[in-house]
Design a protein around this motif. Structure first.
Motif, PDB file in Angstrom:
ATOM      1  N   PHE A 135      -0.636  -0.645  -8.316  1.00 50.96           N
ATOM      2  CA  PHE A 135      -2.101  -0.609  -8.263  1.00 50.96           C
ATOM      3  C   PHE A 135      -2.621  -1.074  -6.903  1.00 50.96           C
ATOM      4  O   PHE A 135      -3.287  -0.332  -6.195  1.00 50.96           O
ATOM      5  CB  PHE A 135      -2.683  -1.468  -9.377  1.00 50.96           C
ATOM      6  N   GLY A 136      -2.313  -2.308  -6.525  1.00 51.78           N
ATOM      7  CA  GLY A 136      -2.911  -2.886  -5.332  1.00 51.78           C
ATOM      8  C   GLY A 136      -2.599  -2.130  -4.056  1.00 51.78           C
ATOM      9  O   GLY A 136      -3.502  -1.836  -3.249  1.00 51.78           O
ATOM     10  N   ARG A 137      -1.335  -1.796  -3.842  1.00 50.66           N
ATOM     11  CA  ARG A 137      -0.951  -1.148  -2.585  1.00 50.66           C
ATOM     12  C   ARG A 137      -1.485   0.284  -2.475  1.00 50.66           C
ATOM     13  O   ARG A 137      -1.467   0.857  -1.383  1.00 50.66           O
ATOM     14  CB  ARG A 137       0.575  -1.150  -2.439  1.00 50.66           C
TER      15      ARG A 137
ATOM     16  N   THR B 121      -5.889  -8.260  -2.856  1.00 51.01           N
ATOM     17  CA  THR B 121      -6.744  -8.081  -1.684  1.00 51.01           C
ATOM     18  C   THR B 121      -6.130  -7.080  -0.696  1.00 51.01           C
ATOM     19  O   THR B 121      -5.511  -7.473   0.301  1.00 51.01           O
ATOM     20  CB  THR B 121      -6.970  -9.430  -0.990  1.00 51.01           C
ATOM     21  N   PRO B 122      -6.282  -5.780  -0.931  1.00 48.85           N
ATOM     22  CA  PRO B 122      -5.790  -4.798   0.039  1.00 48.85           C
ATOM     23  C   PRO B 122      -6.654  -4.788   1.302  1.00 48.85           C
ATOM     24  O   PRO B 122      -7.879  -4.796   1.232  1.00 48.85           O
ATOM     25  CB  PRO B 122      -5.910  -3.464  -0.715  1.00 48.85           C
TER      26      PRO B 122
ATOM     27  N   THR C 272       4.401  -7.017 -10.702  1.00 46.33           N
ATOM     28  CA  THR C 272       4.888  -6.021  -9.745  1.00 46.33           C
ATOM     29  C   THR C 272       4.095  -4.727  -9.865  1.00 46.33           C
ATOM     30  O   THR C 272       3.857  -4.042  -8.865  1.00 46.33           O
ATOM     31  CB  THR C 272       6.380  -5.745  -9.950  1.00 46.33           C
ATOM     32  N   TYR C 273       3.656  -4.394 -11.082  1.00 48.25           N
ATOM     33  CA  TYR C 273       2.776  -3.234 -11.242  1.00 48.25           C
ATOM     34  C   TYR C 273       1.414  -3.532 -10.625  1.00 48.25           C
ATOM     35  O   TYR C 273       0.859  -2.701  -9.890  1.00 48.25           O
ATOM     36  CB  TYR C 273       2.591  -2.870 -12.717  1.00 48.25           C
TER      37      TYR C 273
ATOM     38  N   PRO D  22      -2.507   8.296  -9.931  1.00 48.93           N
ATOM     39  CA  PRO D  22      -2.838   8.126  -8.510  1.00 48.93           C
ATOM     40  C   PRO D  22      -4.121   8.854  -8.119  1.00 48.93           C
ATOM     41  O   PRO D  22      -4.931   8.322  -7.353  1.00 48.93           O
ATOM     42  CB  PRO D  22      -1.615   8.710  -7.794  1.00 48.93           C
ATOM     43  N   GLU D  23      -4.324  10.078  -8.644  1.00 51.32           N
ATOM     44  CA  GLU D  23      -5.550  10.814  -8.336  1.00 51.32           C
ATOM     45  C   GLU D  23      -6.775  10.079  -8.870  1.00 51.32           C
ATOM     46  O   GLU D  23      -7.821  10.030  -8.208  1.00 51.32           O
ATOM     47  CB  GLU D  23      -5.482  12.216  -8.949  1.00 51.32           C
TER      48      GLU D  23
END
Length: 385
Positions: free
Chosen positions: A149-151, A364-365, A143-144, A114-115
């Motif tokens: 990743f995306g969210r 597309t976030p 789902t990954y 995440p970092e």
């Protein structure tokens, strides 16, 4: 004695008989495979990524209106890191131009913490567009791809008009074969070039965006990118100051009407929103033009002729600005990330003669509502270096 020039040499005539020989089984199989045209029903039936082909159905129902939400760009966290590009350690970096665009090898997006994804957000904001080569991300569980990743970069957008995988509506699909495409046809235009930023008609358009191709031609089908910070900075200071006073209407109506004309369902009613013509990136503090001919419609407060003249000048400026553009060539297992807030891009549909399919998915976030900070500090800590 050797024959003279006038002697006729008579020799027994050998009879050659041609007997049909059975072709090897491997040759028969190869011949049959070669006859299956990419994009054909038979090809799709055996296609590795069949589950991600675009589908259209009224059963998907009507999507609710997109509600506003609070967005905090993860790149802010990376600014506090002692080495915001430490996630690139061990990688190979090839800058496409000095200020815009990079290619990265030997860094796996699927392995980022995440970092490190925070650092990725900052890096893409600074470079504008980054192509990551030889990624296992493409075959990762969807789902990954979407949830982990995306969210991380924002709320995922569901496209209101294009086809989708039946199981994963958040994957926006690009698909084009020799005859069909999920986007606008270029049959009545002299070029496939259509510079745009994605879905700018939304109240909160996208920020960091990811695109990967499941299959693509060996040559052709590149994507062109324009640096909207560069297009802004190439203008005169007085002209930039005037542009900063203006706002533009962005509309999804034409896109929805095109989908209806193709007989495809519109999953959400089209919207229009007003955004500043020049916007500020929330992390880098850099300013960028925020107009495009696909979704921008008119400048608020100007008469039609004035608005058209000014917008057309800007569209022409962006399209011709090769000194602030770059081009990404697609190679197998490439993932391209760009920041929609500071870039425009265009598909390049130049591969019809190959008979090949170009098929991929976009994550597309959404980001913040566009804003202009007129007193932004040119020495902002997140600016490019």
């Amino acid at each position: 004695m050797p024959p003279t020039a006038t002697e006729t040499i008579v020799a027994p005539l050998q009879t050659l008989r041609l007997e049909p020989q059975p072709a090897p089984a491997t040759a028969i199989k190869a011949s049959k495979t070669a006859q299956v045209a990419e994009g054909s029903p038979e090809w799709k039936e055996n296609y590795k990524y069949k589950r991600f082909l675009p589908t259209y159905s009224e059963d998907y129902g009507q999507l609710p209106a997109v509600e506003p939400f609070e967005h905090v760009d993860p790149g802010h966290k990376a600014l506090k890191h002692t080495d915001p590009r430490s996630f690139l350690q061990g990688g190979e970096i090839d800058d496409l131009t000095p200020d815009f665009g990079s290619e990265v090898s030997n860094v796996q997006l699927s392995k980022l913490t995440p970092e490190e994804r925070d650092q990725l957000a900052l890096y893409v904001a600074q470079r504008g567009v980054v192509a990551f080569r030889d990624q296992d991300f493409i075959d990762a569980d969807p789902t990954y791809q979407l949830d982990t990743f995306g969210r991380h970069f924002g709320r995922l957008h569901v496209h209101p008009t294009t086809g989708q995988p039946a199981e994963f509506p958040e994957l926006h699909l690009v698909y084009r074969d020799a005859e069909k495409a999920t986007d606008i046809s270029f049959s009545d235009r002299v070029t496939s070039t259509a510079w745009h930023s994605d879905v700018t008609y939304e109240l909160q358009p996208p920020g960091l965006t990811a695109l990967f191709l499941y299959t693509s031609p060996e040559a052709g089908g590149d994507t062109g990118y324009a640096d909207q910070r560069g297009s802004y900075n190439h203008l005169s200071p007085n002209f930039r100051a005037y542009l900063e006073t203006l706002s533009v209407v962005h509309s999804g109506v034409a896109q929805a009407n095109y989908a209806k004309a193709q007989g495809n369902p519109v999953k959400r009613e089209p919207v229009e929103n007003v955004h500043p013509l020049v916007r500020t990136h929330p992390v880098t503090g850099e300013k960028a033009l925020f107009v495009n001919p696909v979704f921008s419609r008119r400048i608020v407060g100007l008469k039609v002729e004035e608005s058209d003249a000014l917008l057309n000048f800007l569209y022409d400026h962006i399209a011709k600005g090769t000194d602030f553009q770059t081009r990404v060539r697609w190679k197998p297992r490439t993932v391209v990330l760009w920041d929609n807030r500071v870039t425009s891009h265009t598909a390049i549909a130049d591969f019809k003669s190959t008979g090949k399919v170009r098929h991929g998915a976009r994550i597309t976030p959404q980001a913040e509502r566009p804003f202009l900070k007129k007193d932004s500090d040119p020495d902002h800590e997140g600016m490019r270096s």
